[in-house]
Design an enzyme around this catalytic site. Sequence first.
Site, PDB file in Angstrom:
ATOM      1  N   CYS A  43      38.320  46.192  51.043  1.00  0.00           N
ATOM      2  CA  CYS A  43      38.359  47.255  51.967  1.00  0.00           C
ATOM      3  C   CYS A  43      38.529  47.048  53.462  1.00  0.00           C
ATOM      4  O   CYS A  43      37.791  45.966  53.879  1.00  0.00           O
ATOM      5  CB  CYS A  43      37.173  48.160  51.702  1.00  0.00           C
ATOM      6  SG  CYS A  43      36.822  48.975  49.892  1.00  0.00           S
ATOM      7  N   GLU A  62      44.302  25.829  38.091  1.00  0.00           N
ATOM      8  CA  GLU A  62      44.892  26.506  39.270  1.00  0.00           C
ATOM      9  C   GLU A  62      46.161  27.031  38.856  1.00  0.00           C
ATOM     10  O   GLU A  62      46.741  27.935  39.074  1.00  0.00           O
ATOM     11  CB  GLU A  62      45.056  25.682  40.484  1.00  0.00           C
ATOM     12  CG  GLU A  62      45.648  26.283  41.702  1.00  0.00           C
ATOM     13  CD  GLU A  62      45.168  27.658  42.058  1.00  0.00           C
ATOM     14  OE1 GLU A  62      44.084  28.084  41.927  1.00  0.00           O
ATOM     15  OE2 GLU A  62      45.997  28.102  42.987  1.00  0.00           O
ATOM     16  N   ARG A  95      43.147  43.257  52.715  1.00  0.00           N
ATOM     17  CA  ARG A  95      41.675  43.434  52.050  1.00  0.00           C
ATOM     18  C   ARG A  95      41.858  44.659  50.890  1.00  0.00           C
ATOM     19  O   ARG A  95      40.624  44.838  50.319  1.00  0.00           O
ATOM     20  CB  ARG A  95      40.973  44.123  53.438  1.00  0.00           C
ATOM     21  CG  ARG A  95      40.638  43.003  54.472  1.00  0.00           C
ATOM     22  CD  ARG A  95      39.938  43.642  55.687  1.00  0.00           C
ATOM     23  NE  ARG A  95      38.491  43.531  55.159  1.00  0.00           N
ATOM     24  CZ  ARG A  95      37.752  42.728  55.301  1.00  0.00           C
ATOM     25  NH1 ARG A  95      37.986  41.305  55.713  1.00  0.00           N
ATOM     26  NH2 ARG A  95      36.368  42.697  54.605  1.00  0.00           N
ATOM     27  N   GLU A 132      47.257  35.865  37.791  1.00  0.00           N
ATOM     28  CA  GLU A 132      47.062  36.719  38.801  1.00  0.00           C
ATOM     29  C   GLU A 132      48.348  37.160  39.191  1.00  0.00           C
ATOM     30  O   GLU A 132      48.372  38.706  39.228  1.00  0.00           O
ATOM     31  CB  GLU A 132      46.903  35.844  40.144  1.00  0.00           C
ATOM     32  CG  GLU A 132      45.509  35.229  40.384  1.00  0.00           C
ATOM     33  CD  GLU A 132      45.417  34.675  41.647  1.00  0.00           C
ATOM     34  OE1 GLU A 132      44.514  34.892  42.466  1.00  0.00           O
ATOM     35  OE2 GLU A 132      46.189  33.597  41.985  1.00  0.00           O
ATOM     36  N   HIS A 155      38.854  20.166  21.012  1.00  0.00           N
ATOM     37  CA  HIS A 155      37.663  20.673  20.879  1.00  0.00           C
ATOM     38  C   HIS A 155      37.742  21.968  20.809  1.00  0.00           C
ATOM     39  O   HIS A 155      36.575  22.859  20.877  1.00  0.00           O
ATOM     40  CB  HIS A 155      36.570  20.247  21.601  1.00  0.00           C
ATOM     41  CG  HIS A 155      36.278  19.001  22.064  1.00  0.00           C
ATOM     42  ND1 HIS A 155      35.818  18.177  20.763  1.00  0.00           N
ATOM     43  CD2 HIS A 155      36.492  17.959  22.729  1.00  0.00           C
ATOM     44  CE1 HIS A 155      35.767  16.979  20.888  1.00  0.00           C
ATOM     45  NE2 HIS A 155      36.256  16.638  22.232  1.00  0.00           N
ATOM     46  N   LYS A 194      47.281  30.944  38.842  1.00  0.00           N
ATOM     47  CA  LYS A 194      48.366  31.636  39.508  1.00  0.00           C
ATOM     48  C   LYS A 194      49.148  32.343  38.551  1.00  0.00           C
ATOM     49  O   LYS A 194      49.768  33.750  38.838  1.00  0.00           O
ATOM     50  CB  LYS A 194      49.424  30.536  40.190  1.00  0.00           C
ATOM     51  CG  LYS A 194      48.956  29.667  41.256  1.00  0.00           C
ATOM     52  CD  LYS A 194      49.011  30.535  42.481  1.00  0.00           C
ATOM     53  CE  LYS A 194      47.761  31.336  43.049  1.00  0.00           C
ATOM     54  NZ  LYS A 194      46.470  30.673  43.292  1.00  0.00           N
ATOM     55  N   LYS A 219      42.878  40.147  48.428  1.00  0.00           N
ATOM     56  CA  LYS A 219      42.874  38.966  49.162  1.00  0.00           C
ATOM     57  C   LYS A 219      41.604  38.362  49.585  1.00  0.00           C
ATOM     58  O   LYS A 219      41.183  37.514  49.522  1.00  0.00           O
ATOM     59  CB  LYS A 219      43.910  39.178  50.464  1.00  0.00           C
ATOM     60  CG  LYS A 219      44.008  37.876  51.159  1.00  0.00           C
ATOM     61  CD  LYS A 219      45.330  37.161  50.472  1.00  0.00           C
ATOM     62  CE  LYS A 219      45.418  35.699  51.113  1.00  0.00           C
ATOM     63  NZ  LYS A 219      45.715  34.808  49.764  1.00  0.00           N
ATOM     64  N   ASN A 260      32.860  49.782  53.969  1.00  0.00           N
ATOM     65  CA  ASN A 260      33.072  48.682  53.233  1.00  0.00           C
ATOM     66  C   ASN A 260      31.899  47.973  52.579  1.00  0.00           C
ATOM     67  O   ASN A 260      31.050  47.590  53.394  1.00  0.00           O
ATOM     68  CB  ASN A 260      34.095  47.537  54.168  1.00  0.00           C
ATOM     69  CG  ASN A 260      34.214  46.313  53.452  1.00  0.00           C
ATOM     70  OD1 ASN A 260      34.180  46.061  52.329  1.00  0.00           O
ATOM     71  ND2 ASN A 260      34.253  45.172  54.254  1.00  0.00           N
ATOM     72  N   GLY A 261      31.807  47.765  51.382  1.00  0.00           N
ATOM     73  CA  GLY A 261      30.420  47.292  50.687  1.00  0.00           C
ATOM     74  C   GLY A 261      30.155  48.233  49.636  1.00  0.00           C
ATOM     75  O   GLY A 261      30.888  48.963  49.188  1.00  0.00           O
ATOM     76  N   TRP A 308      39.530  49.001  48.257  1.00  0.00           N
ATOM     77  CA  TRP A 308      39.606  48.067  46.894  1.00  0.00           C
ATOM     78  C   TRP A 308      38.769  48.808  46.042  1.00  0.00           C
ATOM     79  O   TRP A 308      37.474  48.627  46.395  1.00  0.00           O
ATOM     80  CB  TRP A 308      39.671  46.762  47.376  1.00  0.00           C
ATOM     81  CG  TRP A 308      39.665  45.602  45.917  1.00  0.00           C
ATOM     82  CD1 TRP A 308      40.857  45.268  45.524  1.00  0.00           C
ATOM     83  CD2 TRP A 308      38.681  45.480  45.022  1.00  0.00           C
ATOM     84  NE1 TRP A 308      40.786  44.537  44.446  1.00  0.00           N
ATOM     85  CE2 TRP A 308      39.287  44.757  44.031  1.00  0.00           C
ATOM     86  CE3 TRP A 308      37.355  45.469  45.136  1.00  0.00           C
ATOM     87  CZ2 TRP A 308      38.691  44.049  43.134  1.00  0.00           C
ATOM     88  CZ3 TRP A 308      36.614  44.926  43.913  1.00  0.00           C
ATOM     89  CH2 TRP A 308      37.151  44.200  43.037  1.00  0.00           C
TER      90      TRP A 308
HETATM   91  C1  G6P Z   1      40.301  36.524  46.104  1.00  0.00           C
HETATM   92  C2  G6P Z   1      41.829  36.146  45.930  1.00  0.00           C
HETATM   93  C3  G6P Z   1      41.979  34.379  45.702  1.00  0.00           C
HETATM   94  C4  G6P Z   1      41.167  33.658  46.296  1.00  0.00           C
HETATM   95  C5  G6P Z   1      39.458  34.140  46.241  1.00  0.00           C
HETATM   96  C6  G6P Z   1      38.700  33.151  47.243  1.00  0.00           C
HETATM   97  O1  G6P Z   1      39.951  36.288  44.603  1.00  0.00           O
HETATM   98  O2  G6P Z   1      42.536  36.824  45.262  1.00  0.00           O
HETATM   99  O3  G6P Z   1      43.461  34.366  45.936  1.00  0.00           O
HETATM  100  O4  G6P Z   1      41.184  32.539  45.951  1.00  0.00           O
HETATM  101  O5  G6P Z   1      39.435  35.488  46.613  1.00  0.00           O
HETATM  102  O6  G6P Z   1      39.019  33.529  48.507  1.00  0.00           O
HETATM  103  P1  G6P Z   1      38.688  32.675  49.885  1.00  0.00           P
HETATM  104  O7  G6P Z   1      39.269  33.755  50.950  1.00  0.00           O
HETATM  105  O8  G6P Z   1      37.309  32.763  49.811  1.00  0.00           O
HETATM  106  O9  G6P Z   1      39.447  31.392  49.867  1.00  0.00           O
END
Ligand code: G6P
Length: 606
Positions: free
Chosen positions: A2, A479, A27, A486, A502, A483, A601, A96-97, A70
């Site tokens: 947010c 990772e 945000r 996501e 396993h 990706k 984000k 926000n919170g 959000w």
């Molecule tokens: C969110 C984002 C990810 C990111 C993670 C940690 O989940 O969508 O892309 O890796 O937060 O964010 P930071 O800003 O702490 O790296």
Amino acid sequence: MCGIFAYTGKKSAEEVLLDGLESLEYRGYDSAGIYIPEAGVIKTPGAVSELREKIPANFKGHSGIAHLRWATHGEPNEKNAHPHSGCTDDIWIVHNGIIENFKELKEKLEKAGHTFKTDTDTEVLAHLIEYHLQKERDFEKSVLAALNEVRGTYGIAVQYKEKPEMLIAARMGSPLVLGIGEDERFIASDASPILPHTKKVVFLEDGEVAIITPMEHKILKLDATQVKRAPEEIEWNAEKAQKNGYEHFMLKEIMEAQEVIKNTLRGRLIADKGMAKLGGLESVAKKLEDIERIIIVACGTAYYAALVGEYMLEEYAGIPVEVELGSEFRYRSPVLNQRTALIGISQSGETLDTLEAIREGKRRGALTLGIVNTVGSTIARETDAGVYNHAGPEIGVASTKAFISQLTALALFTIFFGRQRHMSKETGREIADALLELPEKIRSILERNERIKELAEKYANYRDFLFIGRKYNYPISFEGALKLKEVSYVHAEGCGAGEMKHGPIAMIDENFPTIAIATQDSVYEKMKSNIEEIKARKGPIIAVVNDGDTEIPKLVDDVMFVPKTLEMLSPILNVIPLQLFAYYFARKKGLNVDRPRNLAKSVTVE
Ligand code: G6P
């Protein structure tokens, strides 16, 4: 999570607020809304562009509050969008919170005759302020009284229709910056929307309330005692991120990898001496010599970077390293002492779980360090020392260039810690030279992106993917899978290649492709065996291999070539084809790559 932006001054509030919200879109983008006392309220599902379209020409004023949401409590529809009001529409709030005790407060207020219009926890706070206003008849006192009753996290901005020029803002766990202009004041979740107007800011601390009018402000604690704090001048500029001709930020940011590495390394390597010069660690360099253990805390992509860092630091610096998810670390009873360094890695510098883990580490006596991209963010300010990534703003929600930069910074930390201990000058030099060669190698991967695009399109109809890797590339399997899920919403699992037998191998058949990271390193032969095991089960395989490899290409269905580098740096190169694969895969499906559904984000809720 947010974004909040509020303004009071002489300018056209609607213009200032809408422009500011745009720079906070990272945000959240589930819904947006704006309240201007002289004009009213407008809300919409979706992001700022949708809000702009809904604003009529006569919607004008000189103060207001705005929000990007959000969703946590309640669907992201128009009704649940902020700002929220009480029963009389006199008090309006953006938040926000999460208000944790909102259910009990709601019951109390319902008994007192309040009726609720939405499913949000925020609306309770608007009613609670209104409830106190009816008794106290004083805006400031009512906000303070309400805040003393709530439990949870908040960054809020509140307006009272009767006092349109006044803003009240408060912070508990969610970041809030007060901007001080000439006869105007701003409140925002981070400094970016304020910077085009003024560089003079006050970062509010937890438990602080700001009472603001265009010409002045005062800061109070929750018990109404006054706090004196001189404003700070921020040095950085408002870098307005542009797509520079790319269709999406994600692709643009992957394509920036060469520059990102150069910027992360700039001025930090003394290659001929095999040393790393990290200005941000100088103040604690002496203490770091005595560190016996490192714990790295992070979330999401930054967590996978941390796992690679564990391999680097243990192999080359000889320090025991543990990596923890911020969300787990903060809720257990970790054993730390003054000889523990706790490193938080975060692109945004605002991720609440990472921040709270750092605070927990601090309470338990650890020295706290940050690897953070966003200048002036909460983690950057609260850690004892640290380095900035200098990767520039990352807008695509799926983190790409920040990951490359985090791995580069961890390699610098490895040289720094290693040379403080037993690492030889030669080894330091070898890593430094290999780091300096990376940008050129990245160029050669990016030049071949058409091939990766073809592959992504070829596999775009599969619904499940397994990613496997070993040792330094074990975290890259996670990772790569992250990706893909996501941005494409398909099922993708990362797995240590050795662990595959396993359990995960049971899923493999001709409809379940595997992406194997199999570059020529110390575990190459082992990777080859794992690839054979998948082939025997008829699983299609795409492998990331080194240029010149003639063995694995014969075993697998498709390959993505990358140049060879030092094994500890190979994740930096190997992840790039996986980022591109995820991008082109999602694009082929016509998805909103930069803003995947349900994600944000910067995650400032638990
Ligand atoms: C969110 C984002 C990810 C990111 C993670 C940690 O989940 O969508 O892309 O890796 O937060 O964010 P930071 O800003 O702490 O790296």
